[in-house]
Enzyme design. Structure first.
Site, PDB file in Angstrom:
ATOM      1  N   GLU A   1       0.839  -1.214   0.000  1.00  0.00           N
ATOM      2  CA  GLU A   1       0.000   0.000   0.000  1.00  0.00           C
ATOM      3  C   GLU A   1       0.868   1.255   0.000  1.00  0.00           C
ATOM      4  O   GLU A   1       0.552   2.247  -0.651  1.00  0.00           O
ATOM      5  CB  GLU A   1      -0.943  -0.021   1.206  1.00  0.00           C
TER       6      GLU A   1
ATOM      7  N   GLU B   1      -3.367  -9.449   3.789  1.00  0.00           N
ATOM      8  CA  GLU B   1      -4.166  -9.138   4.981  1.00  0.00           C
ATOM      9  C   GLU B   1      -5.266 -10.156   5.232  1.00  0.00           C
ATOM     10  O   GLU B   1      -5.571 -10.490   6.378  1.00  0.00           O
ATOM     11  CB  GLU B   1      -4.787  -7.742   4.857  1.00  0.00           C
TER      12      GLU B   1
HETATM   13  C1  LIG Z   1       7.698 -10.839   5.332  1.00  0.00           C
HETATM   14  C2  LIG Z   1       7.781 -12.334   5.293  1.00  0.00           C
HETATM   15  C3  LIG Z   1       7.453 -12.857   3.904  1.00  0.00           C
HETATM   16  C4  LIG Z   1       9.213 -12.754   5.681  1.00  0.00           C
HETATM   17  O1  LIG Z   1       9.310 -14.149   5.723  1.00  0.00           O
HETATM   18  P1  LIG Z   1      10.613 -14.861   6.356  1.00  0.00           P
HETATM   19  O2  LIG Z   1      10.362 -16.335   6.215  1.00  0.00           O
HETATM   20  O3  LIG Z   1      11.808 -14.297   5.750  1.00  0.00           O
HETATM   21  O4  LIG Z   1      10.649 -14.459   7.883  1.00  0.00           O
HETATM   22  P2  LIG Z   1       9.606 -14.744   9.022  1.00  0.00           P
HETATM   23  O5  LIG Z   1       8.252 -14.973   8.472  1.00  0.00           O
HETATM   24  O6  LIG Z   1      10.154 -15.791   9.917  1.00  0.00           O
HETATM   25  O7  LIG Z   1       9.576 -13.347   9.762  1.00  0.00           O
HETATM   26  C5  LIG Z   1      10.701 -12.869  10.467  1.00  0.00           C
HETATM   27  C6  LIG Z   1      10.228 -12.234  11.749  1.00  0.00           C
HETATM   28  O8  LIG Z   1       9.459 -11.071  11.429  1.00  0.00           O
HETATM   29  C7  LIG Z   1       8.177 -11.153  12.030  1.00  0.00           C
HETATM   30  N1  LIG Z   1       7.225 -10.479  11.133  1.00  0.00           N
HETATM   31  C8  LIG Z   1       7.079 -10.668   9.835  1.00  0.00           C
HETATM   32  N2  LIG Z   1       6.165  -9.838   9.315  1.00  0.00           N
HETATM   33  C9  LIG Z   1       5.717  -9.087  10.347  1.00  0.00           C
HETATM   34  C10 LIG Z   1       4.767  -8.041  10.462  1.00  0.00           C
HETATM   35  N3  LIG Z   1       4.086  -7.585   9.389  1.00  0.00           N
HETATM   36  N4  LIG Z   1       4.566  -7.523  11.666  1.00  0.00           N
HETATM   37  C11 LIG Z   1       5.240  -7.961  12.758  1.00  0.00           C
HETATM   38  N5  LIG Z   1       6.169  -8.953  12.709  1.00  0.00           N
HETATM   39  C12 LIG Z   1       6.396  -9.490  11.522  1.00  0.00           C
HETATM   40  C13 LIG Z   1       7.907 -12.640  12.165  1.00  0.00           C
HETATM   41  O9  LIG Z   1       6.950 -12.886  13.141  1.00  0.00           O
HETATM   42  C14 LIG Z   1       9.293 -13.134  12.540  1.00  0.00           C
HETATM   43  O10 LIG Z   1       9.532 -12.839  13.893  1.00  0.00           O
HETATM   44  P3  LIG Z   1       9.456 -13.974  14.999  1.00  0.00           P
HETATM   45  O11 LIG Z   1       9.904 -13.326  16.245  1.00  0.00           O
HETATM   46  O12 LIG Z   1       8.007 -14.400  15.044  1.00  0.00           O
HETATM   47  O13 LIG Z   1      10.324 -15.079  14.505  1.00  0.00           O
HETATM   48  C15 LIG Z   1       6.800 -12.967   6.301  1.00  0.00           C
HETATM   49  O14 LIG Z   1       7.233 -12.672   7.593  1.00  0.00           O
HETATM   50  C16 LIG Z   1       5.383 -12.499   6.155  1.00  0.00           C
HETATM   51  O15 LIG Z   1       4.654 -13.017   5.345  1.00  0.00           O
HETATM   52  N6  LIG Z   1       5.007 -11.522   6.976  1.00  0.00           N
HETATM   53  C17 LIG Z   1       3.628 -11.045   7.060  1.00  0.00           C
HETATM   54  C18 LIG Z   1       3.297 -10.116   5.940  1.00  0.00           C
HETATM   55  C19 LIG Z   1       1.895  -9.614   6.091  1.00  0.00           C
HETATM   56  O16 LIG Z   1       0.974 -10.374   6.285  1.00  0.00           O
HETATM   57  N7  LIG Z   1       1.727  -8.319   6.005  1.00  0.00           N
HETATM   58  C20 LIG Z   1       0.443  -7.669   6.205  1.00  0.00           C
HETATM   59  C21 LIG Z   1       0.330  -7.107   7.564  1.00  0.00           C
HETATM   60  S1  LIG Z   1      -1.257  -6.423   7.945  1.00  0.00           S
HETATM   61  C22 LIG Z   1      -1.236  -4.925   7.119  1.00  0.00           C
HETATM   62  O17 LIG Z   1      -0.255  -4.595   6.518  1.00  0.00           O
HETATM   63  C23 LIG Z   1      -2.466  -4.079   7.259  1.00  0.00           C
HETATM   64  C24 LIG Z   1      -2.439  -2.911   6.335  1.00  0.00           C
HETATM   65  O18 LIG Z   1      -3.363  -3.040   5.308  1.00  0.00           O
HETATM   66  C25 LIG Z   1      -2.616  -1.623   7.097  1.00  0.00           C
HETATM   67  C26 LIG Z   1      -3.992  -1.397   7.616  1.00  0.00           C
HETATM   68  C27 LIG Z   1      -4.124  -0.156   8.412  1.00  0.00           C
HETATM   69  C28 LIG Z   1      -4.439  -0.493   9.810  1.00  0.00           C
HETATM   70  C29 LIG Z   1      -5.498   0.405  10.311  1.00  0.00           C
HETATM   71  C30 LIG Z   1      -6.094  -0.150  11.552  1.00  0.00           C
HETATM   72  C31 LIG Z   1      -7.471   0.412  11.690  1.00  0.00           C
HETATM   73  C32 LIG Z   1      -8.226  -0.316  12.694  1.00  0.00           C
HETATM   74  C33 LIG Z   1      -9.623   0.180  12.775  1.00  0.00           C
HETATM   75  C34 LIG Z   1     -10.335  -0.598  13.801  1.00  0.00           C
HETATM   76  C35 LIG Z   1     -11.233   0.236  14.582  1.00  0.00           C
HETATM   77  C36 LIG Z   1     -11.984  -0.626  15.494  1.00  0.00           C
HETATM   78  C37 LIG Z   1     -11.885  -0.096  16.868  1.00  0.00           C
HETATM   79  O19 LIG Z   1     -12.476   0.957  17.109  1.00  0.00           O
HETATM   80  O20 LIG Z   1     -11.240  -0.729  17.698  1.00  0.00           O
END
Ligand SMILES: CC(C)(COP(=O)(O)OP(=O)(O)OC[C@H]1O[C@@H](n2cnc3c(N)ncnc32)[C@H](O)[C@@H]1OP(=O)(O)O)[C@@H](O)C(=O)NCCC(=O)NCCSC(=O)C[C@@H](O)CCCCCCCCCCCCC(=O)O
Length: 719
Positions: free
Chosen positions: A103, A123
């Site tokens: 994004e 997501e």
């Molecule tokens: C990136 C990867 C492909 C890497 O893979 P790889 O195999 O190399 O490594 P690992 O998977 O082992 O990862 C290493 C390490 O990093 C941690 N990690 C990875 N990604 C994340 C992350 N995104 N956040 C945090 N930590 C992460 C992982 O856990 C490992 O650490 P550990 O200690 O556990 O060993 C692969 O990691 C991967 O696929 N990652 C995930 C990618 C993903 O899914 N991304 C999407 C994230 S969600 C997002 O981006 C949302 C957006 O659209 C933004 C939205 C806006 C939010 C607004 C919120 C509004 C809420 C409104 C609610 C209101 C209600 C109320 O009133 O309450």
């Protein structure tokens, strides 16, 4: 958390610095806001490049932050402001641009990707939708059908596919940051209006309703009861039918319905559980990060039955040379044909050439003297397996690792017949082994840390989710299966039907209910095990009360089904009837209904109406109860391991998190109260007696699942 540099005198280079994946934590969002302000207000700066440190653009929002109160600059307005800026911004995508990371790239005016980068909006796999404009901008960029597919599946695409789809402007083999800086310099004089995706109109297909309907139906079939993909469809519909300003509001509303849902929590828990499961610790203190695995170049598989064939394929397709051993020439030849066919089909699907030259077939164990590792996959018979391990111990060089694919036999007993008990472990694959992602690595009391590290790392190399478990009958998965399936058969006695129980479990989200799954696996396997353990067959003492065995309640209905030659799908009859042997279309069978009625009549059981709630509670709370016992016994180190095993090995719905997470969501107090209730009604069913660990956790105020470990004081850890 975002570094600012001026390069080539006029390009602001902003580098996200939040290892390991440069996720958009509150500090990173602050950093982006600050550095973008600086770039836009500095007259020397004519263009901006955004990249990520250590060759990774951005893994999206910081998922860990979703568990607490949201702090820091909100992402959506921050991204909108980048797009609205009057200086060209170029995203230099290396490694990954996922979720919020993509994004972020979509609000940049240009995108340059390295040839090895992967992009996507995953997501939906976390129970969410891309809520920083992703559902509105991607359709404007690549059209509704392609955007819908990417957003509802969460699929990652290669940079080459991203280029074809129009997500990126250029793919490079070189340093993407350097290429992006040159690109930015050339973009300086060009107008930006057509590069602001939010300002574009969506290319809308004429058959929009039909398309959305078809995708909705597909989702309802494939992901029954899962909310996020359906919300994604609605968000994309908004992109197609509303101006950006309204579409983005709809996106936020839909996100709000998902954000605090149990499904989102379960899916995010599952994401971390999968990663936690790879981090094993042994009783010796040795750990995943301090023990070096051995490199495995060659392996042997003993036995070319269904399991052996799948294991051979799993090894060969990751470049390990495999010697497959059979005891009989005919079996070896048919095994050879099947393995070659499987490898060829797999290679065709992946667009690579089949590694047939890595395969060798033999009738002699003598040929295994030089292999690095052996996986025994012969018939599930301890005496036979011991003979194989004794022989291997004589034949293989002293450093060869010896592993068994047993699904529940004592791995230490096998180690005991060898000259190298420290090099013996279990590697329990799930059928079909080349498809199923789960591997239980069974640590015997004498298995060395290097042996476990090697088995775990080999599992990872084969693309498996590997979980280290202790050595006890059935290990984790199959040990827990017994109380679960026992409850299902007791419910049959009491008045339920197989199709009723299966429907409730499938509506809950299981890929297959317990009876359909047994028909697929084959009913004869369990029957043979029950006969061998003296639970049924000629060895049972005739004086034994009919529905009791070995001091416990016993339901003989599964034995009665097998006695009629009904072994499941393969015989065309089992708990259900099928069109033909090997058929998959399960239909309720009146003969099973008759059998149940006759059985109940014989034992004077008055059938009662069994509710959906009772089926769920009896089956799933009994399952989790055994999980608590497994944790207490030190057979699994943490609840995440059990949940990962049940998701990947037994079709437990990921959006429910696994049996232990599900118990935590229902509330441990409630689970305890219901188990006590059912145990009172069935005092002779020990699996319904609440486990001491469950009682302890409730007494400690039912801590969140991440804290259970602190309360598990195992006397003797097997892990
Ligand atoms: C990136 C990867 C492909 C890497 O893979 P790889 O195999 O190399 O490594 P690992 O998977 O082992 O990862 C290493 C390490 O990093 C941690 N990690 C990875 N990604 C994340 C992350 N995104 N956040 C945090 N930590 C992460 C992982 O856990 C490992 O650490 P550990 O200690 O556990 O060993 C692969 O990691 C991967 O696929 N990652 C995930 C990618 C993903 O899914 N991304 C999407 C994230 S969600 C997002 O981006 C949302 C957006 O659209 C933004 C939205 C806006 C939010 C607004 C919120 C509004 C809420 C409104 C609610 C209101 C209600 C109320 O009133 O309450």
């Amino acid at each position: 958390m975002a570094r600012y540099e001026l390069v080539k005198r006029s390009v602001a280079l902003i580098t996200l610095t939040n290892p390991p994946v440069n996720s958009l934590s509150s500090a990173v969002r602050h950093g982006i806001a600050k550095t973008m302000d600086r770039a836009l207000s500095d007259p020397k700066v004519t263009a901006v490049v955004i990249c990520g440190e250590n060759g990774r653009f951005c893994g999206g929002a910081d998922i860990r932050e979703f568990a607490g109160p949201l702090r820091g600059p909100p992402l959506l307005p921050l991204l909108d402001s980048i797009e609205a800026g009057d200086k060209p911004v170029v995203a230099a995508i290396e490694g990954v641009a996922l979720g919020g990371g993509l994004e972020l790239a979509l609000v940049c005016h240009y995108r340059i990707a390295h040839s090895k980068a992967r992009l996507g909006l995953p997501e939906v796999t976390l129970g969410l939708l891309p809520a920083a404009g992703g559902t509105q901008r991607l359709p404007r960029l690549i059209g509704i059908p392609a955007a819908l597919e990417l957003i509802t599946t969460g699929r990652h695409v290669s940079s080459q596919e991203a280029l074809k789809l129009g997500i990126v402007d250029q793919v490079t083999e070189h340093n993407a940051c350097e290429v992006a800086v040159e690109f930015a310099l050339r973009a300086v004089a060009k107008p930006l209006s057509s590069r602001r995706l939010s300002a574009l109109t969506v290319p809308c297909p004429p058959d929009l309703d039909a398309l959305l309907e078809a995708v909705t139906m597909q989702i309802q079939k494939k992901a029954r009861g899962v909310m996020a993909p359906l919300a994604c469809v609605q968000a994309v519909r908004a992109a197609a039918t509303m101006p950006y300003s309204q579409g983005i509001k709809r996106e936020s509303e839909l996100m709000a319905t998902l954000f605090n849902s149990g499904q989102a929590r379960a899916l995010q828990y599952s994401f971390f559980a999968e990663r936690t499961a790879g981090k094993w610790t042994l009783p010796s203190g040795a750990q995943w990060n301090d023990t070096k695995p051995r490199e495995i170049r060659s392996a042997a598989v003993i036995g070319l039955g269904t399991m052996g064939r799948g294991i051979a394929v799993s090894l060969a397709r990751v470049g390990i040379s495999v010697i497959a051993v059979e005891s009989d020439r005919k079996l070896m030849e048919s095994g050879r044909q099947m393995v070659i066919g499987m490898l060829e089909r797999d290679a065709k699907r992946r667009g690579v050439s089949a590694s047939l030259n890595l395969l060798k077939f033999t009738l002699s164990l003598q040929d295994l003297k030089d292999v690095d590792l052996v996986i025994e996959a012969v018939f599930e018979d301890m005496a036979l397996k011991k003979r194989v391990f004794q022989e291997l111990s004589k034949v293989c060089r002293p450093t060869t690792l010896l592993c068994s694919n047993t699904s529940g036999l004592d791995v230490d007993a096998l180690a005991g017949v060898t000259d190298r008990p420290q090099l013996v472990s279990g590697m329990h694959f799930f059928s079909p082994a080349h498809v199923m992602k789960l591997l239980e690595v069974v640590c015997g009391p004498r298995s060395s840390s290097e042996t476990i590290a090697t088995a775990m790392s080999l599992g990872k190399r084969m693309g498996k989710v590997s979980v280290a478990v202790g050595n006890c009958p059935g290990f984790v998965g199959n040990r827990m299966l017994k109380p679960y399936s026992d409850q299902a058969t007791f419910l049959l006695e009491e008045g339920a039907t197989p199709e009723q129980i299966d429907k409730v479990l499938e509506d809950f989200g299981f890929a297959m209910g317990v009876f359909r799954m047994s028909d697929l696996a084959g009913l004869d396997v369990g029957w043979r095990v029950r006969k061998e353990s003296g639970l049924t067959g000629p060895d049972v003492d005739p004086k034994n009360p009919p529905r009791r065995r070995q001091g416990r309640k016993y339901c003989p209905i599964p034995d009665m089904v097998c006695e009629q030659g009904r072994f499941g799908q393969k015989t065309g009859r089992g708990w259900y009837m099928y069109d033909k042997p090997g058929g998959t279309n399960a239909k309720p069978d009146p003969l099973i209904q008759n059998l149940l009625e006759t059985y109940r009549g014989r034992y004077g059981i008055k059938p009662r109406n069994i509710t959906e709630q009772e089926i769920i509670e009896r089956c799933l709370f009994a399952l989790a109860n055994e999980g608590f016992r497994i944790l207490k016994d030190g057979i699994a180190a943490q609840p995440e391991d059990i949940d990962v095993i049940y998701q990947f090995g037994y079709g437990f719905p990921r959006h429910r998190g696994g049996p232990m997470f599900y118990a935590s969501m229902v509330g441990l107090e409630r689970v305890l109260e219901r188990l006590e209730h059912y145990h009172q009604a069935h005092p002779d069913v020990s699996h319904l007696e609440p486990s001491p660990l469950l009682k302890k956790l409730v007494a400690c105020g039912s801590p969140p699942i991440q804290k259970w470990r602190e309360h598990i004081k195992t006397i003797h850890s097997h892990l």
